[in-house]
Scaffold this motif. Structure first.
Motif, PDB file in Angstrom:
ATOM      1  N   LEU A  13       0.782  -1.233   0.056  1.00 25.37           N
ATOM      2  CA  LEU A  13       0.109   0.066  -0.003  1.00 25.37           C
ATOM      3  C   LEU A  13       0.879   1.232   0.011  1.00 25.37           C
ATOM      4  CD1 LEU A  13      -2.445  -0.965   3.079  1.00 25.37           C
ATOM      5  CD2 LEU A  13      -2.958  -1.199   0.381  1.00 25.37           C
ATOM      6  N   ALA A  45       6.658 -15.597  -7.020  1.00 21.81           N
ATOM      7  CA  ALA A  45       8.151 -15.295  -7.096  1.00 21.81           C
ATOM      8  C   ALA A  45       8.727 -16.440  -7.564  1.00 21.81           C
ATOM      9  CB  ALA A  45       8.670 -15.060  -5.447  1.00 21.81           C
ATOM     10  N   GLY A  87       7.993  -3.467  -2.491  1.00 17.86           N
ATOM     11  CA  GLY A  87       8.276  -4.459  -3.568  1.00 17.86           C
ATOM     12  C   GLY A  87       8.556  -3.662  -5.150  1.00 17.86           C
ATOM     13  N   GLN A 146      -3.099 -10.287  -5.413  1.00 12.44           N
ATOM     14  CA  GLN A 146      -2.273 -10.061  -6.562  1.00 12.44           C
ATOM     15  C   GLN A 146      -1.558 -11.696  -6.980  1.00 12.44           C
ATOM     16  OE1 GLN A 146       0.588  -7.384  -6.694  1.00 12.44           O
ATOM     17  NE2 GLN A 146       1.698  -8.165  -5.037  1.00 12.44           N
ATOM     18  N   GLU A 194       2.242  -1.554  -9.621  1.00 17.54           N
ATOM     19  CA  GLU A 194       1.397  -2.922  -9.400  1.00 17.54           C
ATOM     20  C   GLU A 194       0.981  -2.413  -7.754  1.00 17.54           C
ATOM     21  OE1 GLU A 194       4.370  -6.202  -8.946  1.00 17.54           O
ATOM     22  OE2 GLU A 194       3.562  -6.448  -7.073  1.00 17.54           O
ATOM     23  N   VAL A 233       0.097 -13.787  -5.413  1.00 13.11           N
ATOM     24  CA  VAL A 233       1.630 -13.441  -5.142  1.00 13.11           C
ATOM     25  C   VAL A 233       2.511 -14.554  -5.885  1.00 13.11           C
ATOM     26  CG1 VAL A 233       3.262 -13.886  -3.182  1.00 13.11           C
ATOM     27  CG2 VAL A 233       1.404 -12.146  -3.066  1.00 13.11           C
TER      28      VAL A 233
HETATM   29  C1  FAD Z   1      10.125  -6.041   0.066  1.00  8.07           C
HETATM   30  C2  FAD Z   1       8.821  -6.472  -0.491  1.00  8.07           C
HETATM   31  C3  FAD Z   1       8.966  -7.525  -1.470  1.00  8.07           C
HETATM   32  C4  FAD Z   1       7.961  -8.044  -2.264  1.00  8.07           C
HETATM   33  N1  FAD Z   1       8.013  -9.088  -3.032  1.00  8.07           N
HETATM   34  C5  FAD Z   1       6.975  -9.511  -3.594  1.00  8.07           C
HETATM   35  C6  FAD Z   1       7.017 -10.630  -4.606  1.00  8.07           C
HETATM   36  O1  FAD Z   1       8.103 -11.307  -4.548  1.00  8.07           O
HETATM   37  N2  FAD Z   1       5.906 -11.128  -5.137  1.00  8.07           N
HETATM   38  C7  FAD Z   1       4.925 -10.530  -4.810  1.00  8.07           C
HETATM   39  O2  FAD Z   1       3.922 -11.113  -5.436  1.00  8.07           O
HETATM   40  N3  FAD Z   1       4.640  -9.602  -4.208  1.00  8.07           N
HETATM   41  C8  FAD Z   1       5.774  -9.063  -3.331  1.00  8.07           C
HETATM   42  N4  FAD Z   1       5.632  -7.808  -2.554  1.00  8.07           N
HETATM   43  C9  FAD Z   1       4.176  -7.309  -2.730  1.00  8.07           C
HETATM   44  C10 FAD Z   1       3.345  -7.802  -1.257  1.00  8.07           C
HETATM   45  O3  FAD Z   1       4.315  -8.513  -0.509  1.00  8.07           O
HETATM   46  C11 FAD Z   1       2.275  -8.653  -1.539  1.00  8.07           C
HETATM   47  O4  FAD Z   1       1.432  -7.871  -2.500  1.00  8.07           O
HETATM   48  C12 FAD Z   1       1.570  -8.933  -0.543  1.00  8.07           C
HETATM   49  O5  FAD Z   1       0.611 -10.195  -0.678  1.00  8.07           O
HETATM   50  C13 FAD Z   1       0.597  -7.854   0.465  1.00  8.07           C
HETATM   51  O6  FAD Z   1       0.197  -8.485   1.447  1.00  8.07           O
HETATM   52  P1  FAD Z   1      -0.256  -7.509   2.802  1.00  8.07           P
HETATM   53  O7  FAD Z   1      -0.983  -8.481   3.384  1.00  8.07           O
HETATM   54  O8  FAD Z   1       0.869  -6.732   3.081  1.00  8.07           O
HETATM   55  O9  FAD Z   1      -1.489  -6.711   1.863  1.00  8.07           O
HETATM   56  P2  FAD Z   1      -1.788  -5.047   2.203  1.00  8.07           P
HETATM   57  O10 FAD Z   1      -0.538  -4.227   1.554  1.00  8.07           O
HETATM   58  O11 FAD Z   1      -2.116  -4.997   3.729  1.00  8.07           O
HETATM   59  O12 FAD Z   1      -2.942  -4.971   0.927  1.00  8.07           O
HETATM   60  C14 FAD Z   1      -2.637  -5.025  -0.172  1.00  8.07           C
HETATM   61  C15 FAD Z   1      -4.320  -5.047  -1.053  1.00  8.07           C
HETATM   62  O13 FAD Z   1      -4.729  -6.267  -0.694  1.00  8.07           O
HETATM   63  C16 FAD Z   1      -6.070  -6.074   0.118  1.00  8.07           C
HETATM   64  N5  FAD Z   1      -6.105  -7.010   1.160  1.00  8.07           N
HETATM   65  C17 FAD Z   1      -5.596  -7.226   2.157  1.00  8.07           C
HETATM   66  N6  FAD Z   1      -6.049  -8.147   2.808  1.00  8.07           N
HETATM   67  C18 FAD Z   1      -7.190  -8.532   2.151  1.00  8.07           C
HETATM   68  C19 FAD Z   1      -8.258  -9.314   2.648  1.00  8.07           C
HETATM   69  N7  FAD Z   1      -7.849 -10.267   3.920  1.00  8.07           N
HETATM   70  N8  FAD Z   1      -9.110  -9.546   1.668  1.00  8.07           N
HETATM   71  C20 FAD Z   1      -9.227  -8.706   0.595  1.00  8.07           C
HETATM   72  N9  FAD Z   1      -8.386  -7.973   0.330  1.00  8.07           N
HETATM   73  C21 FAD Z   1      -7.352  -7.757   1.305  1.00  8.07           C
HETATM   74  C22 FAD Z   1      -5.801  -4.496   0.595  1.00  8.07           C
HETATM   75  O14 FAD Z   1      -7.235  -3.912   0.524  1.00  8.07           O
HETATM   76  C23 FAD Z   1      -4.943  -3.835  -0.533  1.00  8.07           C
HETATM   77  O15 FAD Z   1      -5.686  -3.582  -1.673  1.00  8.07           O
HETATM   78  C24 FAD Z   1       6.546  -7.312  -1.908  1.00  8.07           C
HETATM   79  C25 FAD Z   1       6.599  -6.131  -1.123  1.00  8.07           C
HETATM   80  C26 FAD Z   1       7.685  -5.774  -0.580  1.00  8.07           C
HETATM   81  C27 FAD Z   1       7.521  -4.631   0.668  1.00  8.07           C
END
Ligand code: FAD
Length: 327
Positions: free
Chosen positions: A42, A111, A223, A107, A319, A109
């Motif tokens: 976010l 990797a 990320g 999304q 993204e 996820v």
């Molecule tokens: C250092 C770093 C590395 C990363 N590497 C990767 C990678 O290798 N591959 C990859 O795919 N992503 C990666 N990401 C992105 C991130 O880790 C993923 O998108 C992760 O799944 C987000 O999870 P979150 O719980 O933090 O979601 P949040 O950031 O809290 O939310 C993201 C979105 O999901 C929604 N959401 C959250 N929880 C729910 C729920 N229970 N139901 C419905 N909607 C919900 C939120 O409303 C928001 O729109 C990376 C991020 C960082 C900071």
């Protein structure tokens, strides 16, 4: 990313029943609602979020044979660690991805050649339009080839829990990702012990600043900030860009486009006020060097997008999820 302003109200349900109760209280559409997990994907406006935030803190994790069911609030990497320790294989290549279980299908996820959808058996969702809890199979989730699903940027459905179908095995799936195979000392297509795959993935991710570390500003990011663009036709200027054919068109490497537009890793120290730069390890992450605001991040993102558009005629899209902000 450690930017963004205050929120109106914070609710932290620790059980799924409580989460559903809170979600039902919002059925009247009163103040605006944001559901979040770890917040790792976010970027929130400096003015913040005036409505309610429900931060999922539900914590059940159950293993039954080769099935794993985890509540939305469980930390994703805890699931990876636990399943490997329990002798299960299937998500070891997704080690070190920050965030929660509930955020993972949003999304799809992925990797190192693995995707959540590869192992997803079913999930429970709360439908904010009908107020019902439903069990969904993966077919309904609308997973696209790259970081998409019906949940992405769609507040209608809230993921409550996820069931994964893994394998009770002491070897991983074949490792298709060349860098990972190399790190493991095997040929692409061979397998390895899941614990070894996890260590190799974490080591590769740390080298790229993709494992959260408060002392490492390269990880003060979301990320990958930009999606790899998928185009019907590749502009002549971008013809040398690495490309993959996917069902929707041709996918280009955003990292390559950014780098070749003159933005090398670490770019930005002498641009603007210098507190937002590209990661010093690669070009896909926009990072907060300390003291940045969301406004700084938006201006920097617009600058990078503009440079790529000028050079290649390709417009990058974010993204990550932009909450009350845009560029
Ligand atoms: C250092 C770093 C590395 C990363 N590497 C990767 C990678 O290798 N591959 C990859 O795919 N992503 C990666 N990401 C992105 C991130 O880790 C993923 O998108 C992760 O799944 C987000 O999870 P979150 O719980 O933090 O979601 P949040 O950031 O809290 O939310 C993201 C979105 O999901 C929604 N959401 C959250 N929880 C729910 C729920 N229970 N139901 C419905 N909607 C919900 C939120 O409303 C928001 O729109 C990376 C991020 C960082 C900071």
């Amino acid at each position: 990313m450690r930017v963004g302003g205050p929120i109106g109200r914070l609710q932290i349900p620790e059980t799924t029943a409580h989460a559903v109760e809170l979600l039902r209280e919002h059925a009247d559409g009163g103040d605006s609602l944001l559901v979040m997990g770890g917040g790792s994907n976010l970027v929130v406006a400096d003015s913040g979020w005036p409505g309610t935030v429900i931060k999922m803190a539900t914590s059940q994790l159950a293993i039954d044979g080769d099935r794993v069911t985890a509540d939305a609030g469980v930390e994703w990497d805890h699931v990876v660690r636990t399943t490997i320790a329990e002798g299960l294989s299937g998500i070891e290549a997704l080690s070190g991805v920050p965030g929660s279980v509930g955020g993972t299908p949003v999304q799809n996820v992925g990797a190192y050649g693995a995707l959540t959808s590869d192992v997803l058996e079913s999930l429970h969702v709360y439908d904010r339009e009908t107020g019902s809890v439903e069990r969904w199979l993966p077919e309904r989730c609308g997973f696209g080839p790259h970081r998409t699903s019906v949940f992405k940027r769609n507040p209608r459905w809230v993921v409550l829990d996820v069931t994964l179908r893994l394998r009770r095995a002491d070897r991983s799936n074949p490792i298709t990702y060349a860098d990972l195979a190399h790190a493991l000392g095997i040929e692409a297509g061979q397998t390895a012990a899941p614990a070894d795959v996890r260590e190799a993935v974490l080591s590769l991710r740390r080298k790229r600043g993709m494992v959260l570390d408060p002392d490492d500003h390269d990880t003060w990011s979301v990320g990958s900030f930009f999606l790899n663009p998928v185009l019907a036709e590749v502009p002549e200027a971008a013809s040398e860009c690495p490309q993959h054919v996917v069902s929707e068109g041709i996918k280009l490497s955003a990292a390559w486009l950014i780098h070749r537009s003159g933005f090398a890793p670490g770019y930005g120290g002498d641009w603007g006020n210098g507190n937002v730069t590209l990661s010093s390890r690669h070009t896909l992450a926009i990072t907060n060097r300390g003291g940045a605001t969301t406004d700084d991040v938006m201006k920097f993102a617009a600058h990078i997008r503009g440079g790529v558009e000028d050079r290649f005629g390709v417009r990058l899209s974010p993204e990550c999820d932009l909450i009350n902000c845009s560029f």
